[in-house]
Design an enzyme around this catalytic site. Sequence first.
Site, PDB file in Angstrom:
ATOM      1  N   LYS A 105      44.513  56.124   5.483  1.00 39.29           N
ATOM      2  CA  LYS A 105      43.989  56.016   6.536  1.00 39.29           C
ATOM      3  C   LYS A 105      43.332  54.708   6.912  1.00 39.29           C
ATOM      4  CE  LYS A 105      43.321  59.730   9.543  1.00 39.29           C
ATOM      5  NZ  LYS A 105      44.413  60.522   9.620  1.00 39.29           N
ATOM      6  N   GLY A 216      38.403  70.010  22.760  1.00 37.75           N
ATOM      7  CA  GLY A 216      38.789  68.870  22.703  1.00 37.75           C
ATOM      8  C   GLY A 216      40.333  68.662  23.439  1.00 37.75           C
ATOM      9  N   GLY A 218      42.028  66.452  24.658  1.00 32.67           N
ATOM     10  CA  GLY A 218      42.675  65.047  24.600  1.00 32.67           C
ATOM     11  C   GLY A 218      44.112  65.255  24.300  1.00 32.67           C
ATOM     12  N   GLY A 221      45.077  68.347  22.137  1.00 30.12           N
ATOM     13  CA  GLY A 221      44.880  69.499  23.020  1.00 30.12           C
ATOM     14  C   GLY A 221      45.596  69.604  24.106  1.00 30.12           C
TER      15      GLY A 221
HETATM   16  N1  GLU Z   1      46.944  60.468  12.387  1.00 35.25           N
HETATM   17  C1  GLU Z   1      47.837  61.510  12.530  1.00 35.25           C
HETATM   18  C2  GLU Z   1      47.532  62.451  11.464  1.00 35.25           C
HETATM   19  O1  GLU Z   1      46.301  62.433  11.239  1.00 35.25           O
HETATM   20  C3  GLU Z   1      49.466  61.309  11.940  1.00 35.25           C
HETATM   21  C4  GLU Z   1      49.649  60.275  10.995  1.00 35.25           C
HETATM   22  C5  GLU Z   1      50.609  59.606  10.772  1.00 35.25           C
HETATM   23  O2  GLU Z   1      51.801  60.152  11.626  1.00 35.25           O
HETATM   24  O3  GLU Z   1      51.027  58.988   9.994  1.00 35.25           O
HETATM   25  O4  GLU Z   1      48.090  63.389  11.138  1.00 35.25           O
END
Ligand code: GLU
Length: 415
Positions: A105, A216, A218, A221
């Site tokens: 992340k 939420g 967004g 959602g």
């Molecule tokens: N940001 C999204 C998640 O938290 C997708 C992550 C991705 O596809 O790599 O699952």
Amino acid sequence: MQSYNSFEVAQAQVTAAAKLLNLDRATLDLLLWPQREFTFTLPVRMDNGETRVLHAYRVQHNFARGPAKGGIRFHPDETLDTIRALAGWMTWKTAVANLPLGGSKGGVVCDPRKMSERELERTARAYVRALWPHIGADRDVPAPDVYTNPQTMAWMMDEYETITNRHQPGVMSNKPLALGGSEGRRSATARGGVVVVREACRACGIDPRGDYAIQGFGSNGQRAAILHQEILGGGRLVAASDSSGAVYNPEGMNPIELRNHKLRTGSVNGFSGSEPIDPAEVLELDLAVLYPAALENAVNVGNAERVRARVLCELANGPTTPQADQVLFAKGIHVIPDILANAGGVAASHLEMVQNRSGDYWGEAAVFARLDDTMTRAYHAVHGASRERGIHPRLGAMLVAVARVAQACKLRGWV
Ligand code: GLU
């Protein structure tokens, strides 16, 4: 009210699963911590000519099952510990969905709501200039997350390709369709969430056509609100909230019209036929299904006792605190934990990576069918594990995920 450090919460979840699995100390230590972390600064030129130095992170939690995978958030409250927690949850999420990927992340501390399009582009490009040697289709593949979107990915991919002098669409996922994105990716998180709600209702004998609400409203959602009726064949959307307010209509609201209203006006407030309510109340309505789709810690010890939904589908990452979890479990609320409920996004990202690698692009129906299959299997693996041991579904999901990642680490001879 107690405030939580998400990383400590995430580590406690790993420890609990490791205990049930009788994992050895070295394996646990490996899984408790990210394999790699990057913290860096980004000098970004603002439109008024000033340069602002933004703090940025990328945490790569685990590579045992494949390239690390996870979104990048642009958010003013970002911290290294939040990103560490979220990176770990990506490892567990990809493992629960049985994808050949690890977890990561990233984040930039900034407030995109106060930045222009050009400032956001310069931020996205600066992020890639700082990190490019450590990402790539076979290393770590970013995606959008809170306050980032396919356009952000387009800029990031372009910067990466410019630096590496190669066409490499697989370096980012959830790109615009015109740049190698996948059909069906944008709605995949919501679709996956509704698919597991379908399975949960079947498994627990709940009528999915009852009332539901979105906390939420967004992009995820909104899509879940629409897909809920499409996939489950009914249901009344009685309430929805966003960061500026909440609306309620016991007769039900048309989710497409509510989305159009929000796109037009910027919030759910003032939607015709609805009455304003306190956003906190959305979580406390008598519902068949509640979708928390905003940020962390929305369901906490202060309100868990008043949650009355039969199924709680965590489209957001980390919306329920550990103490609230215990309360919900004792009340018999069927929680579909985030690492399962929102795994549809990364499952479709994986399909996008497969298409980018082969250069063979599929239609929407093929993506939806694969996604449905992946999510259905994941739901039953988790449900089976939690039933068998009589444990909270979150621990059941962690059990499935941690066992898979631990096995990969052992097979590699790491522990
Ligand atoms: N940001 C999204 C998640 O938290 C997708 C992550 C991705 O596809 O790599 O699952």
